[in-house]
Design an enzyme around this catalytic site. Structure first.
Site, short mmCIF file in Angstrom:
data_model
loop_
_atom_site.label_atom_id
_atom_site.label_comp_id
_atom_site.label_asym_id
_atom_site.label_seq_id
_atom_site.Cartn_x
_atom_site.Cartn_y
_atom_site.Cartn_z
N TYR A 297 0.84 -1.20 0.00
CA TYR A 297 0.00 0.00 0.00
C TYR A 297 0.88 1.25 0.00
O TYR A 297 1.70 1.45 0.89
CB TYR A 297 -0.90 -0.02 1.23
CG TYR A 297 -2.10 0.90 1.15
CD1 TYR A 297 -3.33 0.43 0.72
CD2 TYR A 297 -2.01 2.24 1.53
CE1 TYR A 297 -4.44 1.24 0.67
CE2 TYR A 297 -3.11 3.07 1.48
CZ TYR A 297 -4.33 2.58 1.05
OH TYR A 297 -5.42 3.41 0.99
N TYR A 341 -5.77 5.31 -7.24
CA TYR A 341 -5.99 5.24 -5.80
C TYR A 341 -7.39 4.73 -5.55
O TYR A 341 -8.36 5.48 -5.56
CB TYR A 341 -5.80 6.61 -5.16
CG TYR A 341 -6.03 6.63 -3.66
CD1 TYR A 341 -5.21 5.89 -2.81
CD2 TYR A 341 -7.06 7.38 -3.09
CE1 TYR A 341 -5.41 5.90 -1.44
CE2 TYR A 341 -7.27 7.39 -1.72
CZ TYR A 341 -6.45 6.66 -0.90
OH TYR A 341 -6.65 6.66 0.45
#
Length: 388
Positions: A297, A341
């Protein structure tokens, strides 16, 4: 104290389908429609119909309720529905929730989804807006009066300490950005397709919250992503090779807050990811040397470095050199810095593609992929493996 023993979930469920919308800055349609498009695409990928679905999992921040998505997709009765808290920290936990439901016989086919207009609608990067009183708001209240108003400013505190503790410069973060954009440049689905960057580009980008520059911060995206989870036995009978959920874990560390855990003894690590790492290694039987691809991430570059260290790929302060040497293929879709995103859900999809052998940046022989969710918050992770 976190779990100390291997759990029994590993190998009992698999991801059988993935689907997404295009990734854009202005989708021109509702978040519900994005969710439905992604869910239908994932079901099509798996060779299933809406009527086969009896479970749905999403994020607490999602504006498209499970029952509304079910109705809009043409699904029937649901026997399981769930939401996971803590923003991007929920990404891998949605898959864990689905796998738990399947393993327990509560549901047979569970779809995990996330859809938002995060660029053209509500912009999470804008920071704290009006919110109802809560314990989480009280924690934020210790930082807001001093100008720490946005996610970038919260991460900058830990990033600065990391640089100081290891005698590094902000260039250490640039290696992550360069690697992500290298992969994004060859991924047609990525927003930054065809646009790689150099360390010089990183150093020339403007400050956002020192020591973080623009190219240390993920983009804002409109789009949707969905994943289909079912039993390994059923997945083997479907259209695509299954991505076996070899391990799934959640983690919250001591003195945990949402992005503002500044009162811990040490700001140079991510204890919540350490909890996840220990459980993933226990359950999967793997270690760092067994992982072929890392999908970590990357809402902010410093936290990618800290994750590598928490998982034991390298020692404390050694992650910048580890990334620069490309010792592990990282974020082969381009990550959230380069592709989109989507609160980490597109990263799970890339892990599935690597296990299937269908990524546009395929790592030869990839059979085990580590995936992580949002950091700085209670988080989650997965180890996905090829079948057999």
């Amino acid at each position: 104290m976190s779990a100390r023993a291997r759990d029994s979930l590993g190998g009992r469920a698999a991801i059988a389908g993935i689907g997404a919308t295009e990734f854009s800055k202005d989708s021109g349609r509702s978040e519900l429609r994005l969710a439905v498009e992604a869910v239908r695409a994932a079901l099509e990928d798996a060779g299933l119909a809406p009527a086969d679905v009896d479970g749905l999992v999403t994020f607490t921040m999602d504006t498209s309720p499970e029952i509304t998505v079910a109705q809009a997709c043409g699904m029937g009765e649901l026997s399981f529905f769930s939401r996971v808290h803590y923003g991007g920290g929920a990404a891998c936990a949605t898959v864990q929730q689905a796998a738990l439901a399947v393993a327990a016989g509560v549901a047979e086919v569970v779809v995990c989804y996330r859809a938002f207009n995060e660029r053209s609608g509500r912009r999470f990067g804008a920071g704290v807006r009006h919110r109802e009183p809560s314990a989480e708001g009280v924690a934020l209240g210790w930082a807001l009066p001093f100008g720490l108003l946005t996610p970038a400013s919260w991460v900058a505190m830990a990033a600065q300490r990391y640089l100081y503790a290891h005698n590094l410069t902000p260039e250490a973060f640039g290696h992550v950005a360069v690697v992500d954009r290298k992969y994004a440049a060859t991924n047609p689905a990525a927003w930054f397709h065809g646009r790689p960057i150099t360390l010089a580009d990183h150093a020339a980008s403007r400050w956002i919250a020192e020591p973080l520059r623009l190219l240390d911060c993920c983009q804002e995206t409109d789009g949707g992503q969905a994943l289909v989870v079912t039993s390994l036995e059923r997945a083997r009978q479907l259209r695509r090779p299954p991505a076996v959920i070899a391990a799934a874990a959640q983690g919250s560390g001591r003195a945990q807050e949402q992005m503002t855990s500044f009162y811990r003894d040490d700001l140079t690590g991510l204890p919540e990811m350490g909890v996840v790492a220990r459980q993933l290694w226990r359950t999967s039987g793997c270690g760092p040397a067994d992982i072929d691809v890392g999908i970590l991430y990357d809402h902010f570059t410093p936290f990618v470095l800290m994750q590598l260290e928490e998982f034991g790929f390298c020692g404390r302060g050694e992650a910048p050199d580890f990334v620069a040497a490309e010792r592990l293929p990282l974020n082969t879709h381009g990550g959230q810095l380069g592709e989109a995103y989507l609160h980490g859900m597109n990263g799970v999809a890339e892990a599935v593609r690597q296990v299937r052998g269908t990524s546009v940046n395929q790592v030869p022989g990839a059979s085990r992929v580590l995936v992580t969710a949002g950091t700085g918050v209670p988080t989650s992770g997965l180890v996905l493996a090829a079948d057999g």
